[in-house]
Design a protein around this motif. Structure first.
Motif, mmCIF file in Angstrom:
data_model
loop_
_atom_site.group_PDB
_atom_site.id
_atom_site.type_symbol
_atom_site.label_atom_id
_atom_site.label_comp_id
_atom_site.label_asym_id
_atom_site.label_seq_id
_atom_site.Cartn_x
_atom_site.Cartn_y
_atom_site.Cartn_z
ATOM 1 N N LEU A 222 0.831 -1.204 0.000
ATOM 2 C CA LEU A 222 0.000 0.000 0.000
ATOM 3 C C LEU A 222 0.866 1.256 0.000
ATOM 4 C CD1 LEU A 222 -2.910 1.065 0.146
ATOM 5 C CD2 LEU A 222 -2.732 0.977 2.642
ATOM 6 N N ILE A 223 1.927 1.262 0.820
ATOM 7 C CA ILE A 223 2.818 2.428 0.900
ATOM 8 C C ILE A 223 3.532 2.666 -0.426
ATOM 9 C CG2 ILE A 223 4.930 3.303 2.018
ATOM 10 C CD1 ILE A 223 3.941 1.985 4.608
ATOM 11 N N GLN A 224 3.769 1.627 -1.206
ATOM 12 C CA GLN A 224 4.350 1.816 -2.540
ATOM 13 C C GLN A 224 3.476 2.727 -3.397
ATOM 14 O OE1 GLN A 224 5.049 -2.530 -3.453
ATOM 15 N NE2 GLN A 224 6.907 -1.687 -4.387
ATOM 16 N N ARG A 225 2.170 2.700 -3.158
ATOM 17 C CA ARG A 225 1.236 3.449 -3.999
ATOM 18 C C ARG A 225 0.804 4.782 -3.396
ATOM 19 N NH1 ARG A 225 -0.928 -1.807 -4.162
ATOM 20 N NH2 ARG A 225 -2.726 -1.186 -2.897
ATOM 21 N N VAL A 226 0.673 4.840 -2.062
ATOM 22 C CA VAL A 226 0.155 6.050 -1.417
ATOM 23 C C VAL A 226 0.952 6.335 -0.150
ATOM 24 C CG1 VAL A 226 -2.176 5.698 -2.319
ATOM 25 C CG2 VAL A 226 -1.575 4.800 -0.052
ATOM 26 N N ASN A 227 0.827 7.559 0.359
ATOM 27 C CA ASN A 227 1.396 7.927 1.654
ATOM 28 C C ASN A 227 0.323 7.774 2.724
ATOM 29 O OD1 ASN A 227 3.890 8.625 0.528
ATOM 30 N ND2 ASN A 227 3.207 10.716 0.113
ATOM 31 N N LEU A 228 0.617 6.988 3.751
ATOM 32 C CA LEU A 228 -0.358 6.771 4.809
ATOM 33 C C LEU A 228 -0.357 7.951 5.783
ATOM 34 C CD1 LEU A 228 0.209 2.971 5.539
ATOM 35 C CD2 LEU A 228 -1.300 4.067 3.859
#
Length: 244
Positions: A222-228
């Motif tokens: 998920l972090i590869q795609r978006v910033n949490l």
């Protein structure tokens, strides 16, 4: 860091979900942001050395730490060049490294700015820096005392530090987000326990450990795609876009 914590880290680092999850996150992000080819890699603040084995996939790895005990354990991981030195005075020529990792290191320094300037100096133009640090002051507990932290960060603070030195920030995300509430409760409970400071490494069963690793794998994708927007930790990927 307290001496006994190095022994605990060496014992847990190979298999424990926190360490495994962080290494896998680092590898995923490096794979996302690095182009082809190999070069010299510095693990700055390598600790007991588990990350060194993983980083070999991207080139020749050098480990550096200020603590002799950490390097003693790291030597048991393999035949890596290891140096004892401070991050504020790195014993390398300018623009030596294609990749630098500094994983949970900056919080151990009274002033992180000199170390970041040194990391910028020894990084090649267009080289990549990957940093992790603990997040949020309100998570401060005996865990931080045992590991001799000076601070915890917000995303805004870490991004500002990196840009002040001259890095271009490509990824700045919180991490270990899914487990944020349970870890928050453990850290707050730890503040009031009448026990000596110690790193929060709670033993779990092998089945639970495997489940937590899978959970961190999912979060890394998920972090590869978006910033949490929140989490127990912070991860940043930055590059040096100009030479001195």
């Amino acid at each position: 860091m307290q001496a006994e914590e190095y022994g605990r880290m060496f014992q847990f680092e190979t298999d424990y979900w926190w360490f495994v999850g962080r290494r896998r996150l680092v590898m995923r992000l490096l794979q996302s942001y690095l182009s082809g080819g190999k070069g010299w890699i510095l693990d700055a603040g390598c600790g007991t050395g588990a990350m060194l084995c993983e980083l070999q996939a991207f080139g020749q790895v050098v480990g550096l730490d200020i603590e002799p005990l950490a390097l003693h354990y790291a030597r048991q991981r393999g035949e890596f060049p290891l140096l004892q030195a401070r991050l504020e005075a790195l014993p390398f020529r300018a623009e030596t490294f294609r990749v630098i990792t500094a994983l949970d290191v900056l919080e151990h320094l009274p002033d992180d700015r000199p170390a970041l300037k040194e990391l910028w100096r020894v990084l090649q133009p267009h080289g990549m820096l990957l940093i992790t640090v603990p997040a949020y002051r309100f998570l401060w507990s005996k865990h931080d005392i045992a590991l001799q932290h000076y601070r915890r960060y917000t995303a805004r603070e870490l991004g500002q530090r990196l840009r002040e030195v001259g890095f271009e920030v490509h990824k700045l995300s919180y991490a270990v987000s899914v487990l944020f509430v349970p870890i928050l409760l453990v850290r707050w409970w730890d503040r009031w326990r009448r026990t000596p400071p110690a790193a929060t490494l709670i033993p779990v069963s092998p089945a639970v450990n495997r489940w937590l690793i899978r959970l961190q794998d999912w979060e890394a994708r998920l972090i590869q795609r978006v910033n949490l927007p929140f989490g127990v930790s912070l991860v940043a990927v930055a590059s040096k876009m100009r030479s001195e």
